[in-house]
Design an enzyme around this catalytic site. Structure first.
Site, PDB file in Angstrom:
ATOM      1  N   ASN A  11     -35.618  34.984  96.282  1.00 30.88           N
ATOM      2  CA  ASN A  11     -36.246  33.968  95.428  1.00 30.88           C
ATOM      3  C   ASN A  11     -35.242  33.494  94.392  1.00 30.88           C
ATOM      4  O   ASN A  11     -34.312  34.219  94.036  1.00 30.88           O
ATOM      5  CB  ASN A  11     -37.460  34.575  94.708  1.00 30.88           C
ATOM      6  N   SER A  18     -31.611  33.004  88.119  1.00 33.01           N
ATOM      7  CA  SER A  18     -31.402  34.279  88.811  1.00 33.01           C
ATOM      8  C   SER A  18     -31.844  34.146  90.256  1.00 33.01           C
ATOM      9  O   SER A  18     -32.919  33.606  90.530  1.00 33.01           O
ATOM     10  CB  SER A  18     -32.245  35.388  88.163  1.00 33.01           C
ATOM     11  N   HIS A  45     -35.235  31.916  90.429  1.00 36.41           N
ATOM     12  CA  HIS A  45     -36.085  31.766  89.242  1.00 36.41           C
ATOM     13  C   HIS A  45     -35.235  31.158  88.123  1.00 36.41           C
ATOM     14  O   HIS A  45     -34.097  31.574  87.908  1.00 36.41           O
ATOM     15  CB  HIS A  45     -36.623  33.139  88.822  1.00 36.41           C
ATOM     16  N   ASP A  75     -41.312  37.744  89.864  1.00 41.23           N
ATOM     17  CA  ASP A  75     -39.984  37.508  89.294  1.00 41.23           C
ATOM     18  C   ASP A  75     -39.271  38.806  88.919  1.00 41.23           C
ATOM     19  O   ASP A  75     -38.651  38.915  87.858  1.00 41.23           O
ATOM     20  CB  ASP A  75     -40.064  36.546  88.095  1.00 41.23           C
TER      21      ASP A  75
HETATM   22  C1  GRF Z   1     -36.605  25.605  90.561  1.00 45.06           C
HETATM   23  O1  GRF Z   1     -36.397  25.489  89.173  1.00 45.06           O
HETATM   24  C2  GRF Z   1     -36.726  27.052  90.969  1.00 45.06           C
HETATM   25  O2  GRF Z   1     -35.922  27.902  90.211  1.00 45.06           O
HETATM   26  C3  GRF Z   1     -38.178  27.331  90.685  1.00 45.06           C
HETATM   27  O3  GRF Z   1     -38.853  26.161  91.079  1.00 45.06           O
HETATM   28  C4  GRF Z   1     -37.964  25.044  90.976  1.00 45.06           C
HETATM   29  C5  GRF Z   1     -37.924  24.402  92.323  1.00 45.06           C
HETATM   30  O4  GRF Z   1     -37.176  23.225  92.331  1.00 45.06           O
HETATM   31  N1  GRF Z   1     -38.602  28.520  91.379  1.00 45.06           N
HETATM   32  P1  GRF Z   1     -36.798  22.537  93.699  1.00 45.06           P
HETATM   33  O5  GRF Z   1     -38.113  22.319  94.460  1.00 45.06           O
HETATM   34  O6  GRF Z   1     -35.870  23.452  94.438  1.00 45.06           O
HETATM   35  O7  GRF Z   1     -36.168  21.233  93.317  1.00 45.06           O
END
Ligand code: GRF
Length: 211
Positions: free
Chosen positions: A109, A138, A111, A147
């Site tokens: 994932n 991260s 975050h 997370d």
């Molecule tokens: C990103 O900020 C990611 O870290 C979070 O959700 C957002 C997704 O953005 N989990 P995208 O759809 O990849 O543009």
């Protein structure tokens, strides 16, 4: 070396998916995206995948009676694609232990905070309110607690005078687009193992830091 087949799960925009697609265009990249799955019909990232010639599927969580039933459908789709790794890229559904444990250390994932700071939502707002001098992102292996999990890559960016949530989010997003392709490449190339809930990357304690 054969490229590791990867499924990417998205909910919305898919800019991190795009970063992974772009990275995987390189012949020497150790992973190949074999399927993109969205839980939200019409998610922007689906068009990005189609554009890149990657198979897509929409599995709408609202059509399932409960989370385990939704996750069973996700799992079946991922396995049918042949994927051996799963990347969550803006996937906005919590996954329960059944799914997370089945994909342990193969489920990644991203975050938008420097974990363990600011798990959950509104990370940029909270970083600004806390007066942080740095923010970032991260990439980590997923555990059932939201997370959390062994950290693979972190990228920090400065918080600048005059930043608001949008400006900071945009700067962090650029860092995300560097961090995620790197993290996936490390895992796909078999350079990561987990010991005592810490990622070891080429035998060294993680995360790799991109500053
Ligand atoms: C990103 O900020 C990611 O870290 C979070 O959700 C957002 C997704 O953005 N989990 P995208 O759809 O990849 O543009």
């Amino acid at each position: 070396m054969p490229r590791k087949p990867v499924a990417v799960l998205i909910s919305v925009r898919g800019s991190n998916l795009q970063a992974l697609i772009d990275a995987a265009r390189r012949a020497d990249y150790p992973a190949e995206i074999v399927r993109v799955i969205a839980n939200v019909p019409g998610a922007g990232g689906l068009a990005r995948a189609t554009q890149a010639g990657i198979a897509t599927e929409t599995i709408d969580h609202r059509k399932f009676a409960n989370r385990p039933a939704f996750e069973a459908a996700l799992d079946a789709s991922i396995r049918a694609s042949g994927a051996e790794l799963v990347c969550l890229a803006g996937f906005m559904r919590l996954l329960t232990a059944g799914f997370v444990d089945a994909w342990r250390d193969r489920l990644i994932n991203i975050h938008p905070s420097l974990l363990p700071k600011f798990p959950g939502l509104d990370t940029h707002k909270r970083a600004l309110e806390a007066g942080e001098t740095h923010a970032g992102c991260s990439v980590h292996f997923v555990r059932t607690e939201m997370d959390s999990g062994p950290l693979l890559v972190q990228a920090a960016v400065p918080v600048l005078p005059g930043d608001d949530e949008d400006r900071l989010a945009a700067r962090v997003l650029q860092a995300e687009h560097r961090a995620y392709p790197l993290a996936l490449s490390l895992v796909a190339a078999g350079r990561v193992r987990v010991a005592g809930e810490q990622a070891l990357i080429d035998g060294q304690p993680g995360p790799v830091r991109l500053d």
